[in-house]
Design an enzyme around this catalytic site. Sequence first.
Site, PDB file in Angstrom:
ATOM      1  NE  ARG A  61      27.056  74.351 -67.776  1.00  0.00           N
ATOM      2  CZ  ARG A  61      27.108  75.684 -67.918  1.00  0.00           C
ATOM      3  NH1 ARG A  61      26.291  76.456 -67.250  1.00  0.00           N
ATOM      4  NH2 ARG A  61      28.000  76.222 -68.715  1.00  0.00           N
ATOM      5  CE1 TYR A 117      21.271  58.810 -47.846  1.00  0.00           C
ATOM      6  CE2 TYR A 117      21.975  60.997 -48.505  1.00  0.00           C
ATOM      7  CZ  TYR A 117      22.120  59.635 -48.554  1.00  0.00           C
ATOM      8  OH  TYR A 117      23.116  59.096 -49.312  1.00  0.00           O
ATOM      9  CG  ASP A 151      14.467  63.397 -48.872  1.00  0.00           C
ATOM     10  OD1 ASP A 151      13.844  62.587 -49.588  1.00  0.00           O
ATOM     11  OD2 ASP A 151      15.715  63.405 -48.771  1.00  0.00           O
ATOM     12  CE  LYS A 158      19.183  56.401 -52.708  1.00  0.00           C
ATOM     13  NZ  LYS A 158      19.062  57.353 -51.615  1.00  0.00           N
TER      14      LYS A 158
END
Length: 405
Positions: free
Chosen positions: A79, A134, A199, A224
Amino acid sequence: MVARSRHDGGVSNDALPQMRPDTLAVHGGRDDLLSLGVHAPPLDLSSTYPLTSFEDGGDSLEALLTGGGPTSGGFVYSRAWNPTVARFETALAALEHADGAVAFASGMAAITGSIMAAMMRKEGRHIVAVRPLYGGTDALLDSGALGTEVTWCEAKTVSDAVRDDTCLVVIESPGNPTLDLVDIAAVVEAAGGAPVLVDNTFATPVLQNPLDLGASLVVHSATKYLGGHGDVLGGVVAGSHDWIEAIRPVRALTGGVLHPLAGYLLHRGLPTLPVRVRTAQENAARIAAWLDEHDLVARVHYPGLPGADPEGLIGRQMHGPGAMVAFRPVGGHAQVVRLCESVKLFTHAVSLGGVDSLIEAPEAFTHRMVDADEKPDADVIRLSIGLEDVEDLITDLDQALRASL
Ligand SMILES: *Cc1c(COP(=O)(O)O)cnc(C)c1O
């Protein structure tokens, strides 16, 4: 110790700084492979790591939890650090001209981590956000779930919206779903020192590098174009050492880490990113021009069409108009519904940036959670253009346009 050198977390771009983007895409995050005697990057699925010694292990954990890289004490726990994920981060940082990058379990986790780090750095919670964004980002900011106080504005009114306690300005270009371009350098100037997050999911580092335009953070839904094959969910944020040191501990504490297999797949996607983006963009330009002439199409949104980029940002800010296209059929929303259900080669699905072409209606799907007054119009269709033969894509759109009238 060979195992240790492979695990030193020291994959770097030192050998690559003068290279061009296509070379960085192929070689980023791989500069130690030769010395390891392997050709493909190793995939490290360890959840925990042997501590080299009590003392050194503690030092390494301390370094990792405060935003640094691992020391000779090892990686301690996945982690906090994973070497396969670090390879993807190193390569992406090179492509975005950043000091470093932090990968997350999804684009939304990367955006969340960035916002939280910005609030902690500033000890303020005011955010300026420029629509359109978005749908998930819009809904996240609008919900107040992170304790943010948001001022929504347009790109040209950012300077009025920014306050002394503004911790972050959030923008997206090209915007989702209208593909409007935002002048990133102008927003950075208007922000007057407040950090700007861009973004860059739609543009990819192949077409646009926001950090070169003065942005502080660049974020991607790696789901994407970066992954590019529709088979991995991920997100990543890139920026200066300072920012990376602020964001890494947030990731370690909140736990939205990228799985190493996802990191492996995303890293594997990068070498073909430039050719995928450029080929998809060629197809998209052709389709946008064809749609623009079609008698069953009322309007096309594509920054590469004549008159669609009044500020001349393509060339100055972006290397090309990209591979996303939006349009409005003459028959309005009713035709949108039928059209999405009439395609045969396109897939009716949300998401974007993969090798295959997708079609969706933002108002009903990607932007469903956006406030009713701020939603995209119900007659807009969004296309993510892939790598199929463009004539086959056009044939499919043409039959779907006629079948849906
Ligand atoms: C998909 C998307 C996101 C969210 O990414 P996930 O990986 O789905 O969490 C953020 N921004 C843009 C522009 C997107 O297209």
